[in-house]
Design a protein around this motif. Sequence first.
Motif, PDB file in Angstrom:
ATOM      1  N   PRO A   5      -0.131  -1.871  -7.497  1.00 34.40           N
ATOM      2  CA  PRO A   5       0.210  -3.043  -6.743  1.00 34.40           C
ATOM      3  C   PRO A   5       1.955  -2.539  -6.189  1.00 34.40           C
ATOM      4  O   PRO A   5       2.233  -3.074  -5.202  1.00 34.40           O
ATOM      5  CB  PRO A   5       0.242  -4.286  -7.698  1.00 34.40           C
ATOM      6  CG  PRO A   5      -0.720  -3.778  -8.365  1.00 34.40           C
ATOM      7  CD  PRO A   5      -0.707  -2.555  -8.819  1.00 34.40           C
ATOM      8  N   GLN A   6       2.551  -2.177  -7.240  1.00 32.92           N
ATOM      9  CA  GLN A   6       4.068  -1.856  -6.881  1.00 32.92           C
ATOM     10  C   GLN A   6       4.207  -0.679  -5.676  1.00 32.92           C
ATOM     11  O   GLN A   6       4.854  -0.787  -4.881  1.00 32.92           O
ATOM     12  CB  GLN A   6       4.574  -1.262  -8.121  1.00 32.92           C
ATOM     13  CG  GLN A   6       4.854  -2.417  -9.352  1.00 32.92           C
ATOM     14  CD  GLN A   6       3.647  -2.455 -10.158  1.00 32.92           C
ATOM     15  OE1 GLN A   6       2.645  -1.923  -9.978  1.00 32.92           O
ATOM     16  NE2 GLN A   6       3.670  -3.426 -11.149  1.00 32.92           N
ATOM     17  N   LEU A   7       3.033   0.188  -5.624  1.00 28.25           N
ATOM     18  CA  LEU A   7       3.130   1.156  -4.601  1.00 28.25           C
ATOM     19  C   LEU A   7       2.761   0.658  -3.344  1.00 28.25           C
ATOM     20  O   LEU A   7       3.244   1.113  -2.321  1.00 28.25           O
ATOM     21  CB  LEU A   7       2.387   2.425  -5.181  1.00 28.25           C
ATOM     22  CG  LEU A   7       2.193   3.551  -4.253  1.00 28.25           C
ATOM     23  CD1 LEU A   7       3.398   4.185  -3.985  1.00 28.25           C
ATOM     24  CD2 LEU A   7       1.277   4.747  -4.769  1.00 28.25           C
ATOM     25  N   VAL A   8       1.642  -0.217  -3.484  1.00 29.94           N
ATOM     26  CA  VAL A   8       1.344  -0.875  -2.201  1.00 29.94           C
ATOM     27  C   VAL A   8       2.294  -1.640  -1.590  1.00 29.94           C
ATOM     28  O   VAL A   8       2.578  -1.536  -0.375  1.00 29.94           O
ATOM     29  CB  VAL A   8      -0.158  -1.614  -2.395  1.00 29.94           C
ATOM     30  CG1 VAL A   8      -0.298  -2.660  -1.414  1.00 29.94           C
ATOM     31  CG2 VAL A   8      -1.179  -0.837  -2.999  1.00 29.94           C
ATOM     32  N   ALA A   9       3.057  -2.336  -2.561  1.00 34.30           N
ATOM     33  CA  ALA A   9       4.177  -3.286  -1.868  1.00 34.30           C
ATOM     34  C   ALA A   9       5.350  -2.380  -1.279  1.00 34.30           C
ATOM     35  O   ALA A   9       5.877  -2.726  -0.314  1.00 34.30           O
ATOM     36  CB  ALA A   9       4.732  -4.067  -3.082  1.00 34.30           C
ATOM     37  N   ARG A  10       5.650  -1.275  -1.905  1.00 34.63           N
ATOM     38  CA  ARG A  10       6.699  -0.492  -1.552  1.00 34.63           C
ATOM     39  C   ARG A  10       6.305   0.072  -0.133  1.00 34.63           C
ATOM     40  O   ARG A  10       7.028   0.242   0.738  1.00 34.63           O
ATOM     41  CB  ARG A  10       6.984   0.902  -2.415  1.00 34.63           C
ATOM     42  CG  ARG A  10       7.862   0.346  -3.621  1.00 34.63           C
ATOM     43  CD  ARG A  10       8.152   1.500  -4.599  1.00 34.63           C
ATOM     44  NE  ARG A  10       8.886   2.508  -3.638  1.00 34.63           N
ATOM     45  CZ  ARG A  10       8.588   3.798  -3.675  1.00 34.63           C
ATOM     46  NH1 ARG A  10       7.415   4.220  -4.531  1.00 34.63           N
ATOM     47  NH2 ARG A  10       9.108   4.788  -3.056  1.00 34.63           N
ATOM     48  N   PRO A  41       5.872   6.621  -7.572  1.00 36.99           N
ATOM     49  CA  PRO A  41       6.649   5.900  -8.741  1.00 36.99           C
ATOM     50  C   PRO A  41       6.440   6.894 -10.076  1.00 36.99           C
ATOM     51  O   PRO A  41       5.425   7.392 -10.275  1.00 36.99           O
ATOM     52  CB  PRO A  41       5.900   4.770  -9.082  1.00 36.99           C
ATOM     53  CG  PRO A  41       5.278   4.138  -7.862  1.00 36.99           C
ATOM     54  CD  PRO A  41       4.911   5.733  -7.120  1.00 36.99           C
ATOM     55  N   LEU A  42       7.566   7.198 -10.820  1.00 35.14           N
ATOM     56  CA  LEU A  42       7.736   8.052 -11.960  1.00 35.14           C
ATOM     57  C   LEU A  42       7.228   9.224 -11.686  1.00 35.14           C
ATOM     58  O   LEU A  42       6.882  10.142 -12.638  1.00 35.14           O
ATOM     59  CB  LEU A  42       6.861   7.205 -13.034  1.00 35.14           C
ATOM     60  CG  LEU A  42       7.001   5.824 -13.335  1.00 35.14           C
ATOM     61  CD1 LEU A  42       5.958   5.224 -14.219  1.00 35.14           C
ATOM     62  CD2 LEU A  42       8.262   5.534 -13.756  1.00 35.14           C
ATOM     63  N   VAL A  47       5.002  12.317  -1.096  1.00 27.93           N
ATOM     64  CA  VAL A  47       3.408  12.370  -0.469  1.00 27.93           C
ATOM     65  C   VAL A  47       3.568  11.819   1.049  1.00 27.93           C
ATOM     66  O   VAL A  47       4.628  11.180   1.285  1.00 27.93           O
ATOM     67  CB  VAL A  47       2.280  11.676  -1.132  1.00 27.93           C
ATOM     68  CG1 VAL A  47       2.188  12.062  -2.565  1.00 27.93           C
ATOM     69  CG2 VAL A  47       2.675  10.030  -1.051  1.00 27.93           C
ATOM     70  N   TYR A  48       2.960  12.437   1.956  1.00 30.35           N
ATOM     71  CA  TYR A  48       2.902  11.853   3.166  1.00 30.35           C
ATOM     72  C   TYR A  48       2.351  10.384   3.344  1.00 30.35           C
ATOM     73  O   TYR A  48       1.541   9.928   2.786  1.00 30.35           O
ATOM     74  CB  TYR A  48       1.806  12.356   4.207  1.00 30.35           C
ATOM     75  CG  TYR A  48       2.499  14.134   4.521  1.00 30.35           C
ATOM     76  CD1 TYR A  48       3.492  14.313   5.485  1.00 30.35           C
ATOM     77  CD2 TYR A  48       1.913  15.208   3.887  1.00 30.35           C
ATOM     78  CE1 TYR A  48       3.838  15.423   5.719  1.00 30.35           C
ATOM     79  CE2 TYR A  48       2.077  16.424   4.376  1.00 30.35           C
ATOM     80  CZ  TYR A  48       3.406  16.587   5.253  1.00 30.35           C
ATOM     81  OH  TYR A  48       3.768  17.763   5.428  1.00 30.35           O
TER      82      TYR A  48
END
Length: 87
Positions: A5-10, A41-42, A47-48
């Motif tokens: 969810p954090q990656l999607v939000a970013r 993250p981490l 990535v593209y």
Amino acid sequence: MKITPQLVARFKAKVQVNVETGCHEWTGAKLPKGYGIIKRPLERRQVYAHRLALAISGVDVPEDRQVLHSCDNPSCVNPEHMRIATP
């Protein structure tokens, strides 16, 4: 690639929809040719953004495949404007 969810939000925070073209324009970091990039993250790996967009939408893109934009806009991350192809 693990989608959190954090990656999607970013990711979503760096997208602006162009209502005229239907493109989802990447507003984050870009390579010289216009392709968006984002760090996972981490990890120390980028990535593209368009490949991540497909992963978020549930499409698995094998590493040996390319993603082509039907809109010819390298900054577009709209999964509907992309297709997977061979080199």
